[in-house]
Design an enzyme around this catalytic site. Structure first.
Site, PDB file in Angstrom:
ATOM      1  N   LYS A  40       0.899  -1.151   0.000  1.00  0.00           N
ATOM      2  CA  LYS A  40       0.000   0.000   0.000  1.00  0.00           C
ATOM      3  C   LYS A  40       0.933   1.194   0.000  1.00  0.00           C
ATOM      4  CE  LYS A  40      -4.062   2.091   0.714  1.00  0.00           C
ATOM      5  NZ  LYS A  40      -5.331   1.853   0.025  1.00  0.00           N
ATOM      6  N   GLU A 109      -2.077  -2.188  -3.732  1.00  0.00           N
ATOM      7  CA  GLU A 109      -3.394  -1.565  -3.603  1.00  0.00           C
ATOM      8  C   GLU A 109      -3.222  -0.057  -3.645  1.00  0.00           C
ATOM      9  OE1 GLU A 109      -7.269  -0.916  -0.751  1.00  0.00           O
ATOM     10  OE2 GLU A 109      -5.836  -2.474  -0.208  1.00  0.00           O
ATOM     11  N   GLY A 112      -7.476   5.408  -2.734  1.00  0.00           N
ATOM     12  CA  GLY A 112      -8.634   6.043  -3.363  1.00  0.00           C
ATOM     13  C   GLY A 112      -8.952   5.495  -4.743  1.00  0.00           C
ATOM     14  N   ASN A 169     -17.784  -5.344  -8.259  1.00  0.00           N
ATOM     15  CA  ASN A 169     -17.787  -5.719  -6.843  1.00  0.00           C
ATOM     16  C   ASN A 169     -19.099  -5.322  -6.185  1.00  0.00           C
ATOM     17  OD1 ASN A 169     -16.714  -6.480  -4.197  1.00  0.00           O
ATOM     18  ND2 ASN A 169     -16.694  -4.292  -3.795  1.00  0.00           N
ATOM     19  N   LEU A 203     -19.519 -10.056   0.507  1.00  0.00           N
ATOM     20  CA  LEU A 203     -18.962 -10.958   1.515  1.00  0.00           C
ATOM     21  C   LEU A 203     -19.177 -10.364   2.902  1.00  0.00           C
ATOM     22  CD1 LEU A 203     -15.579 -11.763  -0.284  1.00  0.00           C
ATOM     23  CD2 LEU A 203     -17.578 -13.264  -0.122  1.00  0.00           C
TER      24      LEU A 203
END
Length: 226
Positions: A40, A109, A112, A169, A203
């Site tokens: 990240k 990742e 934003g 998603n 999930l």
């Protein structure tokens, strides 16, 4: 950057962490003999770095996961200004280069969405394009998703991003009819000329690694060379 994949989204809550976690669980389960790392690059406030450290056994220090960290949960330029610091992207690039040389595969990742600011002059899209990062775009299943997908793909093209595909998603529980009507894959592909690799279901928990690996396996991972 063939052993690297950047996961970005249309906005902050698109589901980047869900996809990144699922892909990490997939590699851990199905390719245990191959090493992988996670990054990240810039984080403001407590969040994804701590999540990955909790969920996976990573042979990475906090600084190797997140080379630039700021206390306030704000856009990096604003968070950095609060601490009277500069955003030194050379630090991020050096950390990424080192991690790539040590691992078979690296998941990154983004912060934003594609249009999110990294510095006062650069966005996530600018960085992905300049660093030639193979990228996947996460689009949340909701009303307005089609226009978000089209706009973000246009931004990716403007920045010359190597966009490998789109992953839908379900940020909330969605019926098959809602998915088909709000994010029809064929229409999105026709409008963007980018393949839709599949749809992540809603999930309840992201701690079941076997379930996450299964979810990832349902995506068209061949398009990502994953």
């Amino acid at each position: 950057m063939l052993n690297t994949l950047l996961i970005t989204g249309t906005d902050t809550e698109a589901g980047k962490t869900v996809l990144t976690t699922a892909l990490a669980a997939y590699r851990q389960k199905y390719y245990p003999q191959r090493s992988w790392g996670i990054m990240k690059p810039i984080q403001s406030g407590i969040g994804d770095r701590e999540w990955y450290q909790k969920l996976f056994t990573l042979e990475q220090s906090s600084e190797e996961i997140t080379p630039l960290y700021f206390q306030a949960p704000l856009a990096p330029p604003i968070a950095a200004a609060r601490e009277n610091r500069q955003i030194d992207l050379a630090v991020v690039w050096q950390a990424l280069s080192k991690l790539r040389s040590q691992r078979d595969f690296v998941l990154i990742e983004a912060l934003g969405g594609l249009g999110s600011p990294v510095t006062e002059e650069l966005t996530v899209a600018d960085l992905a394009g300049e660093w030639r990062l193979p990228t996947v775009l996460v689009v949340p299943v909701k009303l307005g998703a089609i226009s978000q997908a089209v706009a973000n793909v246009a931004l990716a093209r403007q920045a010359r991003i190597n966009l490998k595909g789109i992953v839908l998603n379900c940020v909330q529980r969605r019926t098959d009819a809602e998915i088909a009507e709000w994010t029809p894959p064929q229409l999105i592909q026709s409008l963007t000329n980018i393949p839709v690799l599949g749809c992540l279901p809603y999930l309840d928990s992201l701690t079941n690694l076997d379930k996450l690996a299964q979810v990832a396996s349902n995506l068209n991972l061949e398009m990502l060379k994953f």
